[in-house]
Structure formats: C-alpha cells, structure tokens
Design a protein around this motif. Sequence first.
Motif, PDB file in Angstrom:
ATOM      1  N   PRO A 496      65.754 -18.201  36.114  1.00 17.22           N
ATOM      2  CA  PRO A 496      64.895 -17.449  35.192  1.00 17.22           C
ATOM      3  C   PRO A 496      63.762 -18.260  34.595  1.00 17.22           C
ATOM      4  N   GLN A 497      63.835 -19.585  34.664  1.00 18.56           N
ATOM      5  CA  GLN A 497      62.757 -20.417  34.125  1.00 18.56           C
ATOM      6  C   GLN A 497      61.575 -20.563  35.078  1.00 18.56           C
ATOM      7  N   LEU A 498      61.707 -20.095  36.314  1.00 16.71           N
ATOM      8  CA  LEU A 498      60.612 -20.222  37.285  1.00 16.71           C
ATOM      9  C   LEU A 498      59.491 -19.254  36.944  1.00 16.71           C
ATOM     10  N   ASP A 499      58.266 -19.752  36.779  1.00 13.98           N
ATOM     11  CA  ASP A 499      57.122 -18.857  36.647  1.00 13.98           C
ATOM     12  C   ASP A 499      56.503 -18.625  38.022  1.00 13.98           C
ATOM     13  N   VAL A 500      55.469 -17.792  38.097  1.00 12.13           N
ATOM     14  CA  VAL A 500      54.951 -17.411  39.414  1.00 12.13           C
ATOM     15  C   VAL A 500      54.310 -18.588  40.148  1.00 12.13           C
ATOM     16  N   GLU A 501      53.674 -19.492  39.421  1.00 10.18           N
ATOM     17  CA  GLU A 501      53.023 -20.604  40.109  1.00 10.18           C
ATOM     18  C   GLU A 501      54.041 -21.574  40.689  1.00 10.18           C
ATOM     19  N   ALA A 502      55.056 -21.934  39.910  1.00  6.45           N
ATOM     20  CA  ALA A 502      56.091 -22.820  40.444  1.00  6.45           C
ATOM     21  C   ALA A 502      56.838 -22.136  41.583  1.00  6.45           C
ATOM     22  N   GLY A 503      57.120 -20.837  41.432  1.00  5.97           N
ATOM     23  CA  GLY A 503      57.800 -20.104  42.499  1.00  5.97           C
ATOM     24  C   GLY A 503      56.991 -20.066  43.776  1.00  5.97           C
ATOM     25  N   ALA A 504      55.679 -19.870  43.646  1.00  6.26           N
ATOM     26  CA  ALA A 504      54.820 -19.826  44.829  1.00  6.26           C
ATOM     27  C   ALA A 504      54.788 -21.173  45.538  1.00  6.26           C
ATOM     28  N   LEU A 505      54.663 -22.253  44.778  1.00  5.96           N
ATOM     29  CA  LEU A 505      54.639 -23.581  45.383  1.00  5.96           C
ATOM     30  C   LEU A 505      55.942 -23.875  46.121  1.00  5.96           C
ATOM     31  N   LEU A 506      57.061 -23.471  45.542  1.00  4.89           N
ATOM     32  CA  LEU A 506      58.347 -23.685  46.208  1.00  4.89           C
ATOM     33  C   LEU A 506      58.441 -22.868  47.499  1.00  4.89           C
TER      34      LEU A 506
END
Length: 779
Positions: A496-506
Amino acid sequence: MSTEPEPASKDTTDAVDAGPETPGTAEVSAPDTPDAAEPDAAEPDAAEPDAAEPDAPAESAAGSGDGGEAAAQVSEGEAELAAQRVERERIERRKAGKQGPIDAGGKLSGTAADLLAAVRAVESGEKPAAAVFGAPEPARRPAPEPVRRPRPAHPEPAATPAGPVGPAPETVRSVRDVLAEGGAPESLAPQTAALLGEGAEEALRADPWQLLRVAGVRPEQADGFARALLGAQCGPDDERRGRAITVWLLEQAALAGHTALELPRLTATLAQRGVPDPDAAVQGALAEGEALAFQDALDEPGARPERAAGGAAGGTDGAGAEGESAEGEGEERPVRVLIGLERYALAEESLADGLSRLVNSPPKQDGSAADWEQAAASAQGSAAELIRAVAGHGLVLHTGGEASLAEPAALLRAAHALGLRAWAAAPGPLGRDRFAALLGDPSSESPSPGPGQAAPAPATAPAAVTVTGLLTGAEGPGRDADGALDLDLLVVLDAPQLDVEAGALLAESLPDGARLVLTGDPAVLWSVGPGRVFADLLAARLCPQVASRRPDPGPLGELVSGIGIGELGQVEAPGKEVVIVPVRDAGEAVHRTVQLVADSVPRAIGVPAEETQVITPGHGGAAGTRVLNAALKERLNPGPGRFGGFDPGDRVVHTPAPGRVLPGRVVGADADGLHLSCAGETVVVPQDRVEGSVRHGWALTAHQALGGRWPAVVVVLPGDAVPALSRPWIYTAFGRAARHLSVVHGVEQALPRAVSEIPAKPRTTRLPVLLTPQVPATD
C-alpha cells in the motif's frame, strides 16, 4: 483492558478533504515558512496545500540558504532523484517512439468530441478551440477499445551524477536580485534557480507566477511578487496567472494523493482561487503542454469495452469491427474528463503497461509443476495457496496483517530452493529490516526441501532490500545485460505504500518471464505519493489474490483487527498490553507521554525508552512531533543542540528525498555536516540541508512510522487531533505496537466515531480505467 475512549481533539494533518478546494490564509508577499512546507513524507491525507502544519512530502520553501552557490557533494537523495529522472526520460522516449496514433473517437460529439480535438491540437502544436470547456458537464461517448502496447525496452541502469548538481552561483545571485526586487525571501533563490535553470532571472521577469513552482509558495504570495514586478500590468485575469494556478492546484492534488482531477472540480477550485475565467485557464495550461486532458469511460470492471469508430489497434477489422461498431450505435456510456500532470499520467500508463505484460505473459518455467506442488504441499494454509498461485502466474496479490508476513517468507524460501533468483523489497529500511529478521528466523514457517533438494545455505538465502536501493542498484541483484533487474521473483512488501511512480519504475524494470508478488495490509494508510496502486489492483481483480487466514495474535492483534472492520471494542489485556491514559489538554498529553516513555513503560513493561516509539497525528500543534520531540530530548538526551539543534545520541529521522524516511541517531558533526547512523549505514547530511531534511525522531507521524514495529508504542491523541483521525490512521498507529500500546487519549468519543465512520479519503486515479482491458470479460 477497555479501549473505550475519554476526551476530545483536533489536528491539522488529516483535517481537510483530500483535494485543494479549501483556500488558505497567508501573508500576500512572503512565501511560507519552512514549517508550512516541510519535506517530511508524513500524512498525505492531510496534504491540504494551505494547512498551517502540513504533514506532506513537500520541500521546504525557505530553508535552504545559499546552498546553490557552493559545489555541494551529491547526496543520496539527489542520486535517487537523478536515477528516477533518467528512468522517466527513458520511458518518455519509448512512449514517443511508438507507432501511429489510435484511430478512435470518430463517433464522439459535443464536449467530449471538442476535448478530443483539443488534445490532438495540443499534440500537434496548435491552440485548442475555446469551446472545449464551454459546458459544465462532460459528455458521454462509447468506450474506446484499449490497445495492448508492445513490451517496452528494458531500462538501462540509472546513472548517478558524477559531480556537483546545484545551479551556477551567478544564476543564484541573479535570481536573488529578482526575488528581492519583488519582495520575496532571498532564501528561495537556490530552489528557484534549480527549477528554472540558467535563464531563471529572465523567466521570472517574463512570468512572475513561475515562482509558484517552488514548493511552499502559494498563489497569494506569487500574486504579491507579480504585483511588485509588473505593477499596473498585473491583474487577476492575466493568462499567465491562470495557467500557473492550474498547475499549482494539480501539484497540490498530487500531494493529497490524486494523479488527476475531474474537470468540474478543477474549474470550481480555480474560481475559488480568484481566477475569473477557469475554463480559459485550463485551456491555456493544456495549450502550453503544462497539463494533459483525458476522457475516461466509466465502465464497470469486468465489462467488455466497446470499440471506438475506426477500430483500435489490436487486431479486429472488417466485418467484425463493423458489427461491433453497429452493436454500440445506440449506446452511450458516461465519461469523465480529467486534467492531470504529465509525469503522473506517464507513470500510470507505464505501470498499466508493465502489469499487463506480467498478467498476459506466462512466467518463466523455473522448476517443474511437480516441484512447485511439492513446495506448496510442504507449506501450511495460506502459504500453500500463495506458492501455488505464484507457480502459474506472473502477478499475484497477497493481503494480511503482521502475522501474514510468514507466508511471503515461506514463498521466498521455496522459490530459492527451486533455483529462482528471489528477492523481497520494502519501501523503506524499517520494513526491510523487519522482514530480513523474519527470513533469518528458523522458527518461522518454511517449506521443507523435497527429495534431493538441499536446504539453501544462509549466505545465499533470499534477501530483503529497499525499493529505492533495488532500483538504483545500491542494493539487490543489480541489472542484467538488457538493463532489467537480474531476478526471477520479486516480492514487494508493504505494497500500500507504493505510489504510481515507484510502481511504474518497478514494473518496467522486471524482465520478461519474471513473477511479481505485491503483499500488504490494505487497511493501513495509503502511499505518501500520488495514487493508490495496491487498492486499485485489488479492486480490478485482474490476477490471483490470496487473503491470509493467519490472525495477528494476542490482545493487540484482537484490538487492531477490530479497528480494521470498523469496531473499537474492549479487549482483555492481563499483561497490560493495552493501556488507556486519559488527559484533559495538550499540556497534560505531553507530560504524560514523557512520563510513559522515560519511566512507566520501562518500569512496568520492561521495554526501554530506546525501543519505545511515540506516534502523533501531525508535526504542528501543542502536542505534535515538534513539541513532543523537544520534551523527550530534554528528558532523554539533554544538550545544547550544538549543530542545528542536534546533539550526539539524538534520535532522528532523515528525509533524503520527499516520501523517504530513514530513522537513525546522531553520531557527531564536523565541517562536512551532520553525521548520522541510519539502518546501520553512516550518512553525512551537509550543513545547508540539515534544517530541511533532519528532525528529531522520538515522536513520528503515522506515515513516518509505516513499515516499522516497535516493542512499545505510545499513540498521542491530543484535543486538537480530531480532524486528523480516520480508521486507516488509527489502524496504522495502533498496529505499530508489537508488545505494548499506550494511548494518551484526549479526544473523547471522536476515537470510536473515527473508527466506525471515517474511512480512507478517496483519491482520483486513472489506473483502474487503464487496467480495464485486462480484466476478464463477464458474460
């Protein structure tokens, strides 16, 4: 022990609706003080841009001094941000290089058609028609057929800057002169020069409202600066002002968790901000490429999307396409018109691309089906379900509380025994270290190795890293020759701590055939950054979901589980696991908190002060983190504060970049800066960055505490905390305690009311719509 509440409160952190509607009050000519826009990643539900004490990830507006004039060494935060910029630029180039546009929208009419024309006009460099925003309500149109995008190129390893990255001293000096001329604090010069580049002076003179791009500056303050520079030429109807406030509102919405705003909401807020023609302001921002417009069909998940006229890339043409087109001829579906910033639009599209690739591609065949089944049979309960789901799918979601972490740990061990390169990544060092301890605990659940399979050696066992360390290469397996992460299975903890930018990079960094597991507790606070990635994925139901059946044990587990379903009841706590300490006012709350940490908890519970964490709703107020930390320092580590208010031994939190919190202790200080020990590593914070990125850490906000667990936790709820309280906040704060929880309680019936009636504040995101094509159609 009863958890029924006692007295009443209020706070500024989560007080406002998650959006920029509420105008604030400030001095017109002077930007906010550092307290008004601090860089701590704290309470995004409270990221109201005008709150007096925001607990949001915005950088300090006025605390950096002349840092731009000296060549500062590259900090960890700068390296991280530079790596993210490189990755975003790579994704943007890939997007720009894609083949021709989708032929869609031929059957649109009214505002929807005008909007589509405006977007295309902007893309071609033309001005959009003025009629685009004439009607108050969005039109309706058939839903377009989404396109399956090709597999993106593997990302190249992010480069770390090799030298100083600050603006040139002469640029800072020229900006300082302009700021002084306009009556703005000269301390804003380094930030402004860094944002606007070499021509910063000319840019500010040509458009003084560019000052709004500096974190912490508000429209009233930018207006005062513009009046001083432009004189009689400055007016509320200036199109430069309208554009700047439009972008500022979208940035403030991102601080509150939104990736875009609905058009009617944005124009209404612009009107509140004194923009005479909100429609023209939005149109101007679109024309200049400072914002993007989208129209999203409001389809129910699971519904089969309609094809737009002309067909969509994806394969069907001829009679089939005509038949489908004719079928939807008489139907119109509602749409919503959204306006957003490019960086978040790009991130959400890239995230949807990466997740779709995982969902639609078979995972790499590591180990036979019999081997996976044997590993599952050796596990227990939900852990076995998780192993079976991961065996056959590229993307799996796993939910549960603290006790459920044993299940991804069992998965990692099983995958490692099968020969997979398996890693776990947590958003921060607190979660990483907590899970690493679980992986190294032989008593936690682990599947037995099958016949002929040796137990993995400790030196090569699966390891836990931070998400930032994994992406930058500072931790983890590194990247392969194609630039993808060199792994077969990635388990992301505290999802739940993942925002869209970190999620996209992953998602973009995973190699073909890799498996991704997102695991976390959906009841905790959402990410500090924009988006609600985990919640959107759970709602989309596009991949297997495994819900843990492993309850958190003891009175604390019973208490927190009840809060998760909206019930604050009584729990039996024979070992003083839960203690309620009623207080009448904030002064008494501070006094009792210090007494609990320094005396009562160590004496009665056996937990020393070093292992007790205080959690409170915000930084400001009479019992916020500032006041509590000052009182706790005076009792636990008194000293003169020889270096920026800090002394050796002080407990601190370091924020090297917005949204990132590193707990640690002060080791010392010298000419190089403040020396900290954070998660076992030595960190040196330059002198000019100490004020903006380091604060005392005996007391934290709930967002700063996410990912961590302490033997004892003292949650402080003073009388001014009522607006900050919500079910996710209380669940998160109470859930940080492993053995003992003390509640310094001054909010009376507001506590049970928040648990039963105040859920998470909604966020506007586009990810559900972008994922809709991947949801299995229902007949």
